[in-house]
Design an enzyme around this catalytic site. Structure first.
Site, short mmCIF file in Angstrom:
data_model
loop_
_atom_site.label_atom_id
_atom_site.label_comp_id
_atom_site.label_asym_id
_atom_site.label_seq_id
_atom_site.Cartn_x
_atom_site.Cartn_y
_atom_site.Cartn_z
N ALA A 34 -58.17 69.28 41.23
CA ALA A 34 -57.79 67.88 41.48
C ALA A 34 -56.43 67.57 40.86
O ALA A 34 -55.58 66.92 41.48
CB ALA A 34 -58.86 66.95 40.92
N ARG A 35 -56.20 68.07 39.65
CA ARG A 35 -54.93 67.79 38.96
C ARG A 35 -53.76 68.49 39.64
O ARG A 35 -52.65 67.96 39.66
CB ARG A 35 -55.05 68.23 37.49
CG ARG A 35 -55.97 67.33 36.72
CD ARG A 35 -56.37 67.89 35.38
NE ARG A 35 -57.30 66.97 34.74
CZ ARG A 35 -58.01 67.26 33.66
NH1 ARG A 35 -57.91 68.46 33.11
NH2 ARG A 35 -58.83 66.36 33.15
N MET A 129 -34.60 48.14 41.28
CA MET A 129 -33.43 48.23 42.17
C MET A 129 -33.55 47.35 43.40
O MET A 129 -32.55 47.01 44.03
CB MET A 129 -33.19 49.69 42.58
CG MET A 129 -32.74 50.56 41.43
SD MET A 129 -32.93 52.32 41.77
CE MET A 129 -31.54 52.62 42.84
N GLY A 131 -34.68 44.39 43.19
CA GLY A 131 -34.64 43.01 42.71
C GLY A 131 -35.96 42.31 42.96
O GLY A 131 -37.03 42.91 42.85
N GLU A 155 -57.75 61.58 35.70
CA GLU A 155 -57.58 63.04 35.71
C GLU A 155 -56.88 63.52 34.44
O GLU A 155 -56.04 64.43 34.48
CB GLU A 155 -56.83 63.50 36.95
CG GLU A 155 -57.64 63.43 38.22
CD GLU A 155 -58.89 64.29 38.18
OE1 GLU A 155 -58.91 65.27 37.41
OE2 GLU A 155 -59.84 63.98 38.91
N ASP A 159 -51.45 61.35 27.39
CA ASP A 159 -51.62 61.79 25.98
C ASP A 159 -52.47 63.04 25.89
O ASP A 159 -52.12 63.98 25.16
CB ASP A 159 -52.32 60.70 25.16
CG ASP A 159 -51.45 59.47 24.96
OD1 ASP A 159 -50.22 59.61 24.99
OD2 ASP A 159 -52.03 58.38 24.75
N PHE A 175 -57.03 67.11 18.95
CA PHE A 175 -57.73 66.05 19.70
C PHE A 175 -58.42 65.04 18.79
O PHE A 175 -58.64 63.90 19.18
CB PHE A 175 -58.76 66.67 20.66
CG PHE A 175 -58.13 67.51 21.71
CD1 PHE A 175 -57.62 66.93 22.87
CD2 PHE A 175 -58.01 68.88 21.56
CE1 PHE A 175 -57.02 67.69 23.86
CE2 PHE A 175 -57.41 69.66 22.54
CZ PHE A 175 -56.92 69.07 23.69
#
Ligand SMILES: Cc1cc2nc3c(=O)[nH]c(=O)nc-3n(C[C@H](O)[C@H](O)[C@H](O)COP(=O)(O)OP(=O)(O)OC[C@H]3O[C@@H](n4cnc5c(N)ncnc54)[C@H](O)[C@@H]3O)c2cc1C
Length: 176
Positions: A34-35, A129, A131, A155, A159, A175
């Protein structure tokens, strides 16, 4: 809907184990696929935003000239196309590694993290860009920007992919 699930005193027979492994690892293995797809998808979103920003700034005029003729605008366009090109090459290389079964989870993390990050920055820049028109649903930049904010989290957050790469290069997990 995102939900908080909690299980207490749940007991299951061995027959309830997911097939092909000792448990959750098998199910989570799909995440690398998936990633990998997200790494490519983010490039597509970035290209759509760049395309819209380029067309818009060439057509929108100030002081009788298109705003694309001003250096600050060209700097933004040049940065976008630079980052898109690098992300395309990163995805292509990862695809080649995947064909050789060498697309490790950390390599997939690197591509997902980088490509979503640059696509989000490109979408934010593209919105700027255009606006005030960048806030309208008449244009697609705002839609991509909102979507990419969510993609940065799902997914694996930006971080957490950073920590996966950190563990891969140092051998030390950070972690928790
Ligand atoms: C649109 C959308 C669709 C989703 N679809 C699915 C789906 O189909 N299936 C599914 O299972 N989930 C899905 N999710 C959930 C998604 O995977 C989680 O939201 C994501 O993993 C982050 O978890 P969380 O929301 O609990 O945030 P938290 O874990 O609470 O994280 C909050 C913040 O803290 C940071 N953080 C957390 N832990 C650490 C740590 N150890 N060290 C440093 N920083 C840390 C995170 O990076 C983040 O910035 C979806 C989310 C969204 C927004």
């Amino acid at each position: 809907v995102t939900s908080d699930l909690s299980f207490q005193e749940v007991r299951l027979p061995d027959s309830a184990l997911l097939p092909g492994s000792s448990g959750l690892k098998r199910a989570l293995g799909c995440l690398s696929q998936a990633r990998y797809g997200i790494a490519w998808g983010a490039v597509g979103a970035a290209m759509a935003v760049y395309d819209e920003a380029l067309t818009y700034t060439k057509n929108r005029t100030q002081f009788g000239k298109p705003i694309a003729s001003f250096q600050l605008v060209q700097r933004k366009l040049a940065w976008m196309v630079n980052e898109i090109t690098k992300a395309q090459l990163l995805s292509l290389r990862l695809g080649r590694l995947k064909e050789d079964n060498k697309a490790s989870p950390a390599r997939v993390s690197l591509a997902k993290m980088n490509n979503v990050n640059i696509a989000l920055e490109i979408a934010r820049l593209g919105r700027d860009m255009l606006g005030a028109n960048g806030t309208h649903d008449e244009y697609q930049v705002g839609r991509h920007m909102c979507n990419l904010e969510a993609v940065k989290t799902y997914e694996g957050t930006h971080d957490i992919h950073t920590l996966i790469i950190g563990e891969d290069v140092t051998g030390i997990p950070a972690f928790g």
